[in-house]
Design an enzyme around this catalytic site. Structure first.
Site, PDB file in Angstrom:
ATOM      1  N   GLY A  46      32.961  35.927 106.908  1.00  0.00           N
ATOM      2  CA  GLY A  46      33.119  37.330 106.670  1.00  0.00           C
ATOM      3  C   GLY A  46      32.614  37.602 107.927  1.00  0.00           C
ATOM      4  O   GLY A  46      31.443  37.089 108.519  1.00  0.00           O
ATOM      5  N   GLN A  51      28.597  43.530 113.970  1.00  0.00           N
ATOM      6  CA  GLN A  51      27.936  42.210 114.257  1.00  0.00           C
ATOM      7  C   GLN A  51      28.535  41.709 115.527  1.00  0.00           C
ATOM      8  O   GLN A  51      28.037  40.938 116.209  1.00  0.00           O
ATOM      9  CB  GLN A  51      28.571  41.151 113.228  1.00  0.00           C
ATOM     10  CG  GLN A  51      27.632  41.199 111.723  1.00  0.00           C
ATOM     11  CD  GLN A  51      28.371  40.368 110.784  1.00  0.00           C
ATOM     12  OE1 GLN A  51      28.949  40.358 110.255  1.00  0.00           O
ATOM     13  NE2 GLN A  51      27.265  39.161 110.704  1.00  0.00           N
ATOM     14  N   CYS A  88      24.297  34.611 106.764  1.00  0.00           N
ATOM     15  CA  CYS A  88      24.840  35.655 107.698  1.00  0.00           C
ATOM     16  C   CYS A  88      25.160  34.985 108.934  1.00  0.00           C
ATOM     17  O   CYS A  88      23.920  34.374 109.353  1.00  0.00           O
ATOM     18  CB  CYS A  88      23.975  36.790 107.410  1.00  0.00           C
ATOM     19  SG  CYS A  88      24.641  37.960 108.634  1.00  0.00           S
ATOM     20  N   LEU A  89      25.982  35.484 109.672  1.00  0.00           N
ATOM     21  CA  LEU A  89      26.239  34.966 111.019  1.00  0.00           C
ATOM     22  C   LEU A  89      25.108  35.642 112.242  1.00  0.00           C
ATOM     23  O   LEU A  89      24.854  34.991 113.232  1.00  0.00           O
ATOM     24  CB  LEU A  89      27.637  35.112 111.579  1.00  0.00           C
ATOM     25  CG  LEU A  89      28.692  34.418 110.707  1.00  0.00           C
ATOM     26  CD1 LEU A  89      30.128  34.744 111.291  1.00  0.00           C
ATOM     27  CD2 LEU A  89      28.574  32.910 110.972  1.00  0.00           C
ATOM     28  N   HIS A 130      28.522  42.051 101.072  1.00  0.00           N
ATOM     29  CA  HIS A 130      27.853  41.704 102.246  1.00  0.00           C
ATOM     30  C   HIS A 130      28.070  42.610 103.522  1.00  0.00           C
ATOM     31  O   HIS A 130      27.528  42.928 104.311  1.00  0.00           O
ATOM     32  CB  HIS A 130      27.729  40.141 102.398  1.00  0.00           C
ATOM     33  CG  HIS A 130      26.930  39.568 103.487  1.00  0.00           C
ATOM     34  ND1 HIS A 130      25.823  38.936 103.543  1.00  0.00           N
ATOM     35  CD2 HIS A 130      27.351  39.839 104.810  1.00  0.00           C
ATOM     36  CE1 HIS A 130      25.460  38.817 104.774  1.00  0.00           C
ATOM     37  NE2 HIS A 130      26.512  39.075 105.532  1.00  0.00           N
ATOM     38  N   GLU A 131      29.651  42.336 103.573  1.00  0.00           N
ATOM     39  CA  GLU A 131      30.205  43.068 104.794  1.00  0.00           C
ATOM     40  C   GLU A 131      30.180  44.337 104.749  1.00  0.00           C
ATOM     41  O   GLU A 131      29.844  44.909 105.760  1.00  0.00           O
ATOM     42  CB  GLU A 131      31.561  42.326 105.157  1.00  0.00           C
ATOM     43  CG  GLU A 131      31.712  40.785 105.448  1.00  0.00           C
ATOM     44  CD  GLU A 131      30.743  40.134 106.414  1.00  0.00           C
ATOM     45  OE1 GLU A 131      30.237  41.065 107.173  1.00  0.00           O
ATOM     46  OE2 GLU A 131      30.291  39.202 106.164  1.00  0.00           O
ATOM     47  N   HIS A 134      26.855  45.651 105.979  1.00  0.00           N
ATOM     48  CA  HIS A 134      26.699  45.869 107.499  1.00  0.00           C
ATOM     49  C   HIS A 134      27.275  47.243 108.083  1.00  0.00           C
ATOM     50  O   HIS A 134      26.702  47.808 108.844  1.00  0.00           O
ATOM     51  CB  HIS A 134      27.520  44.795 108.136  1.00  0.00           C
ATOM     52  CG  HIS A 134      26.741  43.495 108.023  1.00  0.00           C
ATOM     53  ND1 HIS A 134      25.658  43.155 108.817  1.00  0.00           N
ATOM     54  CD2 HIS A 134      27.118  42.107 107.710  1.00  0.00           C
ATOM     55  CE1 HIS A 134      25.399  41.961 108.837  1.00  0.00           C
ATOM     56  NE2 HIS A 134      26.409  41.209 107.977  1.00  0.00           N
TER      57      HIS A 134
END
Length: 163
Positions: A46, A51, A88-89, A130-131, A134
């Site tokens: 994701g 991000q 997480c990225l 999660h996304e 953000h």
């Protein structure tokens, strides 16, 4: 399509609330394509627009069922509970234990601004939660139970003290 730089925790853009998308412009369609390419290149499941430095309510997710584009997403229902590893990225090489709903129902617009609803369980539900965090300036690290772990650190081994 192009790879975009993934912002790392500590970057102020990750702490901001994103604005809704009012119309899907050619520039935003390019952003969606770039986000998918960037997510796949980074081996993620994701990616949210902040991000990559864009404060718009757009996320892309692919947990192995093909890519989903969620524009202006909103969770309308959730139930159950799952606790597990989450990474997480924007927090490279780290993970933590996080509890999320087991099942979510979300409504969103697709890349063509057509409304749809989606139901998800397990990893897919975790990714949606999660996304969407953000988009409101929240990171999973705020929810970690215990401490963050490095993917490089050895697993804790149980040692026998009774020998």
């Amino acid at each position: 399509m192009a790879l975009r730089e993934i912002r790392i925790q500590g970057d102020p853009v990750l702490e901001k609330v994103c604005k809704p998308v009012k119309e899907m412009t050619p520039r935003l369609k390019e952003l969606v394509d770039d986000m998918l390419e960037t997510m796949y290149n980074a081996n993620g499941v994701g990616l949210a627009a902040p991000q990559v430095g864009v404060l718009r309510r757009i996320v892309v997710i692919d947990v192995g069922e093909g890519p989903y584009v969620l524009v202006n997403p909103e969770i309308v229902e959730s139930d159950g509970e799952q606790t597990g590893q989450e990474g997480c990225l924007s927090v490279p090489d780290m993970y933590g234990i996080v509890t999320r709903p087991m099942h979510v129902k979300a409504k969103a617009l697709d890349k063509d601004m057509k409304p749809y609803e989606i139901e998800a369980e397990g990893l897919f539900a975790r990714a949606i939660c999660h996304e969407l965090d953000h988009l409101d300036g929240r990171m999973y690290t705020e929810l970690v139970e215990g401490r963050l772990h490095s993917y490089d650190e050895p697993e804790d081994s149980e040692e026998e003290d009774n020998e």
